[in-house]
Design a protein around this motif. Structure first.
Motif, short mmCIF file in Angstrom:
data_model
loop_
_atom_site.label_atom_id
_atom_site.label_comp_id
_atom_site.label_asym_id
_atom_site.label_seq_id
_atom_site.Cartn_x
_atom_site.Cartn_y
_atom_site.Cartn_z
N GLY A 81 -28.35 4.17 -40.69
CA GLY A 81 -28.30 4.05 -39.31
C GLY A 81 -28.52 2.56 -38.89
O GLY A 81 -28.22 1.65 -39.75
N CYS A 107 -32.70 8.26 -33.24
CA CYS A 107 -31.39 9.03 -34.06
C CYS A 107 -32.14 9.90 -35.02
O CYS A 107 -31.28 10.54 -35.78
N SER A 157 -24.55 9.64 -33.72
CA SER A 157 -24.58 8.37 -34.45
C SER A 157 -23.62 8.48 -35.19
O SER A 157 -22.74 7.34 -35.65
N GLY A 195 -26.70 6.69 -29.83
CA GLY A 195 -27.42 7.68 -30.29
C GLY A 195 -28.27 8.68 -29.34
O GLY A 195 -29.45 8.47 -29.15
N MET A 210 -19.33 3.23 -36.81
CA MET A 210 -20.68 2.77 -37.30
C MET A 210 -20.48 1.82 -38.39
O MET A 210 -20.80 0.48 -38.61
N THR A 229 -21.61 1.31 -27.60
CA THR A 229 -22.10 1.79 -28.82
C THR A 229 -23.18 0.87 -29.67
O THR A 229 -24.21 0.86 -30.18
N TYR A 239 -27.87 -0.07 -30.69
CA TYR A 239 -28.79 -0.11 -31.89
C TYR A 239 -29.33 -1.37 -32.19
O TYR A 239 -28.52 -2.41 -32.00
#
Lengths: 388, 156
Positions: A152, A158, A167, A173, B23, B58, B62
């Motif tokens: 991650g 998530c 994800s 996510g 990712m 995306t 994060y």
């Protein structure tokens, strides 16, 4: 006072004569339906927090048609106050791999994935080394199954299973609408079993010791034991495996510093229990369930600061896709700040409580739905600390 | 050192061109370049045949996939409740004073970026910080400074 707290040693127990590899080979010779029956009989419920019966989850996935299915280990442990999965991954990873492989055999999956949170990247190297050995062992024994490692990148949400799939699929996510549930359409929209790290280890151990030994622990609603992450104002912080269904006062007697004002059970998204309720609070599915987080606060702590920390956390970690959660988390945080500064009357707290009710109904996933747990339990029990 | 374009190509070779590889590819770039530059994002979009907005969308979700330049060493001090109770403010202040930067900033020599993080999962051993992928629990301001000093030497 008599202390009924029962310490257990199942998760971390090492038996050289009965390694996870031995358990795996033995279990794969048994009929899949029998393994499911054992799991259902054991009463094992998910240890990540939500508490869905594990045996049923496996059964649902097994009953789905389809050639491609997946098993996923949710190692995105992000709930504040929880750190037990890190320790499990570090100390007994083979038990996790074994649980995933047994699950793959039972439901008919050929691939397993471990989704490890980015904050635990330091575990990647040792874990992939052990995983390589395990995959090699599977190959050598002609077991058609392989486990992969995914990481991650620092998003609490998530840990929510459908956000985790997103994800893994290379997307933001953001949790999905349910149904469909993962056992019907999970990762890559295929039937998927997603279990918490600790749950998978218990499946391995139930296959080894049998359902009865597990079932004998705990209560009728909360079978077995559970790994607790104990932190805060305690002289002995750490990880403890305890029998479920204990009264909270026993826990406080063992771990408190003699001046415990409140215990936050279940992490930031859990419930705050004040001292006066220690006697009649049970830790388990019949009382207050927990993914393992037990944060202890003594009388020197301001519960306003505690709540403020939690709300700041949720406001930052809300994925922002649904309005009740995105706006709700911000307004709760701003709201208690305004009441503290005297810009809003104390009665405004009751309006905010109504807002958590809306969030519970209207938020898309567990994050927004559960913010009311800490909010209401802290406001109801420590109202004066929030206002003055 | 590889150019960004070459790095992206290498990561795409290794992880594949499907969306599911996005990712690991982005993580691989951050590992080497500490953040995702516009060039990197455009290059990934081209290689995976995605829109640049989709890739940026995306990445920006994060916390660990930074889209602004970061230092060679990224310090993340846990700010969640138990670390708060155990003195994370003192640790952050000490680091901030020593590095002469505020939280969120990067030193002039690009050696360090100081950030805070939500629960890092070491509540029983707080305060705690990550420096890149390494974890340092049971911190005191003094210990944190010593650790950073070591990184400063290595980062010459």
């Amino acid at each position: 006072m008599e202390n009924n707290l029962k310490k257990v040693d199942i998760i971390f127990e090492v038996d050289e004569n009965n390694t996870p590899y031995d358990v795996l080979l033995k279990t794969l010779k048994r009929p899949a339906d029998e393994i499911i029956l054992d799991l259902i009989d054991s009463g094992l419920k998910g240890r990540g927090g939500a508490g869905f019966p594990t045996g049923l989850k496996w059964k649902f996935a097994r009953n789905e048609d389809g050639d491609t299915k997946y098993v996923i280990c949710n190692a995105d442990e992000g709930e504040p106050g929880t750190f037990k999965d890190r320790e499990i991954i570090d100390r007994v990873p083979e038990k996790i791999f074994t649980g995933m492989t047994i699950c793959g055999y039972v439901v008919g999956a050929k691939e397993g994935y471990i989704y490890l949170r980015g904050e635990y990247n330091f575990l990647l190297k040792p874990l992939s080394k052990k995983l390589d050995e395990f995959n090699e062992f599977l190959k050598k024994n002609k077991i058609d199954y392989k486990i992969y490692l995914k990481s991650g990148s620092g998003a609490y949400v998530c840990g929510e299973e459908s956000a985790l799939f997103e994800s893994m699929e290379g997307k933001r996510g953001e949790p999905r609408n349910k149904p469909p549930y993962p056992t019907v359409a999970g990762y890559n929209s295929k039937p998927t079993v997603i279990n918490n790290v600790e749950t998978l280890v218990y499946t391995t151990m139930i296959c080894r010791i049998g359902p009865k030994k597990f079932k004998d622990l705990g209560t009728s609603d909360s079978r077995g034991s559970k790994v607790f992450s104990v932190s805060g104002d305690t002289p002995i912080p750490g990880i403890y495996e305890l029998e479920l269904g204990m009264p909270l006062h026993n826990f406080v007697d063992e771990f408190g510093d003699g001046d415990v004002k409140a215990v936050q059970v279940g992490g930031a998204s859990g419930h705050c229990v004040p001292r006066k309720k220690f006697n009649d609070t049970i830790i388990g599915f019949e009382g207050i369930p927990t993914g393992g987080s037990m944060m202890i606060f003594n009388s020197s702590r301001s519960m306003y600061n505690v709540l403020h920390d939690y709300l700041e956390f949720f406001a930052e970690e809300s994925c922002g896709q649904c309005t009740p959660c995105r706006v709700g988390c911000q307004q709760l945080l701003k709201g208690i700040e305004a009441v503290k500064r005297g810009e809003r009357p104390p009665a405004y707290l009751d309006d905010l409580k109504k807002l958590t009710g809306t969030m519970k109904i209207a938020a898309k996933c567990g994050l927004g739905q559960s913010v009311g747990n800490p909010f209401n339990s802290i406001i109801d029990n420590f109202r004066e600390e929030i206002i003055y | 050192m590889l150019t960004t374009e070459a790095l992206v190509k290498e990561l795409v070779e290794k992880n594949g061109r499907s969306r599911n590889s996005l990712m690991p590819i982005l993580q691989g770039i951050v590992q080497k370049e500490h953040y995702l530059s516009e060039e990197a994002l455009l290059s990934v979009a081209k290689e995976l045949d995605l829109s640049a907005a989709d890739v940026y969308g995306t990445a920006s979700f994060y916390t660990f996939l930074d889209t602004v330049p970061r230092g060679k060493n990224i310090i993340r001090v846990c700010k969640t409740i138990t670390c708060h109770m155990k003195g994370k403010d003192e640790v952050i202040n000490a680091l901030s004073n020593a590095l002469k930067i505020k939280v969120g900033e990067t030193t002039h020599d690009k050696k360090f970026t100081l950030l805070t993080a939500n629960c890092l999962g070491w509540c029983h051993k707080g305060p705690v910080m990550l420096v890149n992928d390494e974890v340092y629990p049971d911190l005191t301001p003094q210990k944190a400074l010593e650790i950073i000093e070591e990184y400063g030497k290595e980062a010459k």
